[in-house]
Design a protein around this motif. Structure first.
Motif, PDB file in Angstrom:
ATOM      1  N   THR A 104     -13.161  -0.432 -12.689  1.00  0.00           N
ATOM      2  CA  THR A 104     -11.425  -1.906 -12.309  1.00  0.00           C
ATOM      3  C   THR A 104     -10.633  -2.405 -13.315  1.00  0.00           C
ATOM      4  O   THR A 104     -11.742  -1.834 -14.897  1.00  0.00           O
ATOM      5  N   ALA A 105      -9.791  -1.924 -13.717  1.00  0.00           N
ATOM      6  CA  ALA A 105      -8.902  -2.032 -14.689  1.00  0.00           C
ATOM      7  C   ALA A 105      -8.137  -3.422 -14.747  1.00  0.00           C
ATOM      8  O   ALA A 105      -8.054  -3.853 -13.337  1.00  0.00           O
ATOM      9  N   PRO A 106      -7.696  -3.810 -16.063  1.00  0.00           N
ATOM     10  CA  PRO A 106      -7.265  -5.044 -15.806  1.00  0.00           C
ATOM     11  C   PRO A 106      -5.823  -4.973 -16.204  1.00  0.00           C
ATOM     12  O   PRO A 106      -5.332  -5.829 -16.415  1.00  0.00           O
ATOM     13  N   GLY A 107      -5.294  -4.063 -15.008  1.00  0.00           N
ATOM     14  CA  GLY A 107      -3.631  -3.394 -15.343  1.00  0.00           C
ATOM     15  C   GLY A 107      -3.744  -2.369 -14.455  1.00  0.00           C
ATOM     16  O   GLY A 107      -4.691  -1.926 -14.053  1.00  0.00           O
ATOM     17  N   PHE A 108      -2.696  -1.786 -14.057  1.00  0.00           N
ATOM     18  CA  PHE A 108      -2.032  -1.503 -13.953  1.00  0.00           C
ATOM     19  C   PHE A 108      -1.706   0.293 -13.497  1.00  0.00           C
ATOM     20  O   PHE A 108      -1.355   1.040 -13.609  1.00  0.00           O
TER      21      PHE A 108
ATOM     22  N   ILE B 129     -11.935   8.289   1.940  1.00  0.00           N
ATOM     23  CA  ILE B 129     -12.208   6.815   2.160  1.00  0.00           C
ATOM     24  C   ILE B 129     -13.880   6.958   1.540  1.00  0.00           C
ATOM     25  O   ILE B 129     -14.580   7.358   2.423  1.00  0.00           O
ATOM     26  N   LEU B 130     -13.650   6.304   0.313  1.00  0.00           N
ATOM     27  CA  LEU B 130     -14.571   6.397  -0.778  1.00  0.00           C
ATOM     28  C   LEU B 130     -15.621   5.176  -0.588  1.00  0.00           C
ATOM     29  O   LEU B 130     -14.717   4.159  -1.096  1.00  0.00           O
ATOM     30  N   VAL B 131     -16.923   5.113  -0.561  1.00  0.00           N
ATOM     31  CA  VAL B 131     -17.375   3.704  -1.057  1.00  0.00           C
ATOM     32  C   VAL B 131     -18.122   3.627  -2.232  1.00  0.00           C
ATOM     33  O   VAL B 131     -18.397   4.568  -2.642  1.00  0.00           O
ATOM     34  N   SER B 132     -18.473   2.150  -3.240  1.00  0.00           N
ATOM     35  CA  SER B 132     -17.899   2.482  -4.268  1.00  0.00           C
ATOM     36  C   SER B 132     -19.962   2.351  -4.284  1.00  0.00           C
ATOM     37  O   SER B 132     -20.162   1.053  -4.175  1.00  0.00           O
ATOM     38  N   SER B 133     -20.287   3.071  -5.179  1.00  0.00           N
ATOM     39  CA  SER B 133     -22.023   2.795  -5.383  1.00  0.00           C
ATOM     40  C   SER B 133     -22.755   1.668  -6.626  1.00  0.00           C
ATOM     41  O   SER B 133     -22.958   1.494  -6.597  1.00  0.00           O
ATOM     42  N   HIS B 134     -21.514   1.385  -7.562  1.00  0.00           N
ATOM     43  CA  HIS B 134     -21.201   0.416  -8.621  1.00  0.00           C
ATOM     44  C   HIS B 134     -20.113   0.591  -8.869  1.00  0.00           C
ATOM     45  O   HIS B 134     -18.373   1.187  -8.168  1.00  0.00           O
ATOM     46  N   GLY B 135     -20.177  -0.749  -9.421  1.00  0.00           N
ATOM     47  CA  GLY B 135     -18.490  -0.949 -10.227  1.00  0.00           C
ATOM     48  C   GLY B 135     -18.495  -0.968 -11.571  1.00  0.00           C
ATOM     49  O   GLY B 135     -19.561  -1.720 -12.470  1.00  0.00           O
ATOM     50  N   LEU B 136     -17.345  -0.512 -13.123  1.00  0.00           N
ATOM     51  CA  LEU B 136     -17.525  -0.731 -13.560  1.00  0.00           C
ATOM     52  C   LEU B 136     -16.520  -0.998 -13.604  1.00  0.00           C
ATOM     53  O   LEU B 136     -14.977  -1.190 -14.479  1.00  0.00           O
ATOM     54  N   GLY B 137     -16.377  -1.924 -14.865  1.00  0.00           N
ATOM     55  CA  GLY B 137     -15.498  -3.064 -15.247  1.00  0.00           C
ATOM     56  C   GLY B 137     -14.943  -3.065 -16.702  1.00  0.00           C
ATOM     57  O   GLY B 137     -15.709  -3.602 -17.938  1.00  0.00           O
ATOM     58  N   LEU B 138     -13.434  -2.686 -16.877  1.00  0.00           N
ATOM     59  CA  LEU B 138     -12.767  -2.865 -17.933  1.00  0.00           C
ATOM     60  C   LEU B 138     -12.004  -3.966 -18.119  1.00  0.00           C
ATOM     61  O   LEU B 138     -11.228  -4.048 -19.504  1.00  0.00           O
ATOM     62  N   ASP B 139     -11.918  -5.041 -17.277  1.00  0.00           N
ATOM     63  CA  ASP B 139     -12.001  -6.172 -17.742  1.00  0.00           C
ATOM     64  C   ASP B 139     -12.710  -7.170 -18.841  1.00  0.00           C
ATOM     65  O   ASP B 139     -13.712  -6.832 -18.711  1.00  0.00           O
ATOM     66  N   THR B 140     -12.537  -8.773 -18.742  1.00  0.00           N
ATOM     67  CA  THR B 140     -12.882  -9.448 -19.285  1.00  0.00           C
ATOM     68  C   THR B 140     -13.709 -10.217 -18.445  1.00  0.00           C
ATOM     69  O   THR B 140     -14.982 -11.139 -18.936  1.00  0.00           O
TER      70      THR B 140
END
Length: 287
Positions: free
Chosen positions: A197-201, A130-141
């Motif tokens: 965070t990716a814009p697709g799977f 169980i991992l918590v996100s210290s930061h989010g890095l978005g590759l989406d728009t």
């Protein structure tokens, strides 16, 4: 005060917000978001009592009590396009007067905890973590359409990310820290890392089935990033959008990730339900 137009803030005839189908009084101060609509009842069945059940499209909402604490559980569906809808409408429900269509003079800050599934991209992160996100890095728009003010620390990390990804075509990420308050309460003692965070799977997460991807060795590029003790730990499809919009709108957000897969060992859990339940029970216990 500026009055919001009927096309900017769409309110249903019954006074509920357009997509979520919720009234302002339906939302608790603490909100748990999940991607899967079926997961809402898996959480609310653990409440002491449930006072409200509503649903529209993929957006299912249950509000109830765990002891004396009122909690809303809401499904978002998959992707940051849905996060855009959910977070703007949650914010409107607590910070806009629906009768006057004006922003309230006193704003409410929600505590929003995502419980979601994810794949690890570091070999030392085991399935079941169980991992918590210290930061989010978005590759989406998503954040190309919103003004975002980064702290100097977050800007430095984003600059390092951009330098690391300089040779990748079409990658223009955004970056946001999680809530320090929730990291120290819900996330205390848990493994942490930067969540992508990716814009697709499939190809956007480095998977190859039949269609050929354009980014060679995406996983290797991601898991080789290091900055001041930080590293990228996992991949999913909502966290960066949640963190960025929560920051823009003045809410506290934390992403709790049930690690179901190892992308570097090419493994997937044979009991994902148990791992998700572990994350749910941990969050409810700490709330």
């Amino acid at each position: 005060m500026h009055k919001l137009s009927e096309s900017d803030l769409v309110i249903n005839p019954d006074g509920s917000i357009y997509h979520l189908n919720l009234l302002p009084e339906d939302v608790a101060q603490t909100v748990i978001t999940v991607g899967d609509p079926d997961r809402v009842s898996e959480i609310s069945k653990l409440f002491d009592r449930v006072e409200l059940k509503k649903g529209k499209r993929e957006f299912i909402t249950h509000t109830g009590y765990l002891g004396d604490k009122r909690i809303t559980v809401l499904s978002t569906g998959i992707g940051t396009d849905n996060i855009d809808i959910v977070f703007n409408e949650l914010d409107a429900l607590v910070n806009i007067d629906f009768k006057t269509r004006e922003i309230k003079s006193e704003l409410t800050s929600l505590d929003i905890i995502r419980i979601g599934t994810s794949g690890a991209i570091q070999p030392d992160i085991d399935m079941g973590t169980i991992l918590v996100s210290s930061h989010g890095l978005g590759l989406d728009t998503l954040m190309k359409y919103y003004k975002q003010r980064l702290s100097p620390e977050d800007q430095n990390i984003l600059d390092a990310v951009n330098q690391h990804f300089a040779d990748l075509p079409g990658i223009d990420p955004y970056f946001t820290s999680g809530s320090s308050k929730l990291l120290e309460t819900i996330g205390k003692g848990l493994q942490r890392g930067i969540t992508v965070t990716a814009p697709g799977f499939y190809a956007p997460q480095g998977r190859v089935v039949r269609a050929e991807g354009k980014v060679p060795d995406l996983i290797g590029k991601l898991n080789s990033f290091k900055y001041d003790g930080l590293r990228i730990t996992n991949l999913e499809m909502e966290t960066a959008g949640i963190y960025a919009l929560a920051s823009v709108l003045g809410h506290n957000a934390l992403s709790v990730n049930a690690i179901l897969a190892s992308r570097v060992k090419f493994e997937f859990s044979n009991d994902p339900h148990a791992i998700v339940n572990k994350a749910i029970e941990l969050v409810l216990e700490r709330l």
